[in-house]
Design a protein around this motif. Structure first.
Motif, PDB file in Angstrom:
ATOM      1  N   GLU A  16      44.302  39.106  54.559  1.00 18.19           N
ATOM      2  CA  GLU A  16      44.280  40.501  54.144  1.00 18.19           C
ATOM      3  C   GLU A  16      44.306  40.614  52.623  1.00 18.19           C
ATOM      4  O   GLU A  16      43.550  41.397  52.037  1.00 18.19           O
ATOM      5  N   THR A  17      45.125  39.832  51.983  1.00 15.40           N
ATOM      6  CA  THR A  17      45.204  39.837  50.514  1.00 15.40           C
ATOM      7  C   THR A  17      43.877  39.406  49.909  1.00 15.40           C
ATOM      8  O   THR A  17      43.380  40.023  48.954  1.00 15.40           O
ATOM      9  N   LEU A  18      43.293  38.345  50.472  1.00 10.23           N
ATOM     10  CA  LEU A  18      41.989  37.873  49.987  1.00 10.23           C
ATOM     11  C   LEU A  18      40.905  38.925  50.207  1.00 10.23           C
ATOM     12  O   LEU A  18      40.028  39.103  49.360  1.00 10.23           O
ATOM     13  N   MET A  19      40.955  39.622  51.345  1.00 13.18           N
ATOM     14  CA  MET A  19      39.946  40.642  51.638  1.00 13.18           C
ATOM     15  C   MET A  19      40.069  41.803  50.654  1.00 13.18           C
ATOM     16  O   MET A  19      39.068  42.333  50.178  1.00 13.18           O
ATOM     17  N   ARG A  20      41.279  42.201  50.346  1.00 15.40           N
ATOM     18  CA  ARG A  20      41.469  43.280  49.367  1.00 15.40           C
ATOM     19  C   ARG A  20      40.923  42.863  47.999  1.00 15.40           C
ATOM     20  O   ARG A  20      40.257  43.633  47.320  1.00 15.40           O
ATOM     21  N   ALA A  21      41.202  41.625  47.601  1.00 21.52           N
ATOM     22  CA  ALA A  21      40.705  41.124  46.316  1.00 21.52           C
ATOM     23  C   ALA A  21      39.182  41.050  46.328  1.00 21.52           C
ATOM     24  O   ALA A  21      38.527  41.381  45.335  1.00 21.52           O
ATOM     25  N   LEU A  22      38.619  40.633  47.454  1.00 20.07           N
ATOM     26  CA  LEU A  22      37.168  40.541  47.581  1.00 20.07           C
ATOM     27  C   LEU A  22      36.522  41.920  47.432  1.00 20.07           C
ATOM     28  O   LEU A  22      35.556  42.086  46.683  1.00 20.07           O
ATOM     29  N   LEU A  23      37.065  42.919  48.123  1.00 24.60           N
ATOM     30  CA  LEU A  23      36.535  44.278  48.008  1.00 24.60           C
ATOM     31  C   LEU A  23      36.685  44.805  46.586  1.00 24.60           C
ATOM     32  O   LEU A  23      35.776  45.444  46.056  1.00 24.60           O
ATOM     33  N   ALA A  54      25.466  45.673  48.473  1.00 27.86           N
ATOM     34  CA  ALA A  54      26.863  45.265  48.352  1.00 27.86           C
ATOM     35  C   ALA A  54      27.308  44.500  49.598  1.00 27.86           C
ATOM     36  O   ALA A  54      28.103  43.560  49.500  1.00 27.86           O
ATOM     37  N   VAL A  55      26.784  44.878  50.777  1.00 31.48           N
ATOM     38  CA  VAL A  55      27.112  44.162  52.005  1.00 31.48           C
ATOM     39  C   VAL A  55      26.687  42.700  51.869  1.00 31.48           C
ATOM     40  O   VAL A  55      27.438  41.784  52.203  1.00 31.48           O
ATOM     41  N   ALA A  56      25.486  42.469  51.360  1.00 24.54           N
ATOM     42  CA  ALA A  56      25.001  41.101  51.166  1.00 24.54           C
ATOM     43  C   ALA A  56      25.921  40.340  50.222  1.00 24.54           C
ATOM     44  O   ALA A  56      26.263  39.173  50.473  1.00 24.54           O
ATOM     45  N   GLY A  57      26.340  40.972  49.150  1.00 24.20           N
ATOM     46  CA  GLY A  57      27.256  40.336  48.209  1.00 24.20           C
ATOM     47  C   GLY A  57      28.613  40.044  48.824  1.00 24.20           C
ATOM     48  O   GLY A  57      29.197  38.984  48.583  1.00 24.20           O
ATOM     49  N   LEU A  58      29.105  40.979  49.636  1.00 23.94           N
ATOM     50  CA  LEU A  58      30.389  40.768  50.311  1.00 23.94           C
ATOM     51  C   LEU A  58      30.315  39.586  51.274  1.00 23.94           C
ATOM     52  O   LEU A  58      31.232  38.765  51.328  1.00 23.94           O
ATOM     53  N   LEU A  59      29.233  39.496  52.020  1.00 22.79           N
ATOM     54  CA  LEU A  59      29.094  38.406  52.977  1.00 22.79           C
ATOM     55  C   LEU A  59      29.049  37.054  52.267  1.00 22.79           C
ATOM     56  O   LEU A  59      29.696  36.094  52.702  1.00 22.79           O
ATOM     57  N   THR A  60      28.334  36.998  51.165  1.00 22.38           N
ATOM     58  CA  THR A  60      28.261  35.759  50.381  1.00 22.38           C
ATOM     59  C   THR A  60      29.634  35.379  49.843  1.00 22.38           C
ATOM     60  O   THR A  60      30.051  34.214  49.931  1.00 22.38           O
ATOM     61  N   GLU A  61      30.341  36.341  49.310  1.00 20.98           N
ATOM     62  CA  GLU A  61      31.683  36.078  48.777  1.00 20.98           C
ATOM     63  C   GLU A  61      32.653  35.706  49.888  1.00 20.98           C
ATOM     64  O   GLU A  61      33.535  34.859  49.687  1.00 20.98           O
TER      65      GLU A  61
END
Length: 96
Positions: A16-23, A54-61
């Motif tokens: 969850e912490t990583l996902m928040r940082a990713l977003l 942005a979805v593509a970038g999120l998936l890559t990250e």
């Protein structure tokens, strides 16, 4: 030999912490804004920052940060519906 617990106590919280940082990083959102997300916070269609590029970038990250492989058929219309659905997807892919 000393037994050590090298696993995080709460792996879900780590994701969850990583996902928040990713977003925050990928979408350019403020930390306060992502900290306010709960599981029902709508994402795709509700956040102007989250468009198809942005979805593509999120998936890559996500692949990089979670050390996972995301196939095209892994993604469906619900994946980016809410913060909770995105988090559940990341947890499932990371093996939690």
């Amino acid at each position: 030999m000393r037994a050590e617990n090298t696993q995080p106590v709460d792996r879900t919280m780590d994701i969850e912490t990583l996902m928040r940082a990713l977003l925050r990083d990928v979408l350019g959102l403020s930390q306060d804004r992502v900290d306010a997300f709960d599981l029902d916070t709508p994402l795709f269609g509700a956040l102007p920052e989250l468009d198809s590029m942005a979805v593509a970038g999120l998936l890559t990250e996500m692949e990089d940060r979670f050390a996972i492989l995301i196939e095209d058929d892994d993604i469906d219309g619900e994946t980016f519906e809410t913060f909770g659905t995105l988090l559940a997807f990341a947890e499932a892919k990371a093996g939690n």
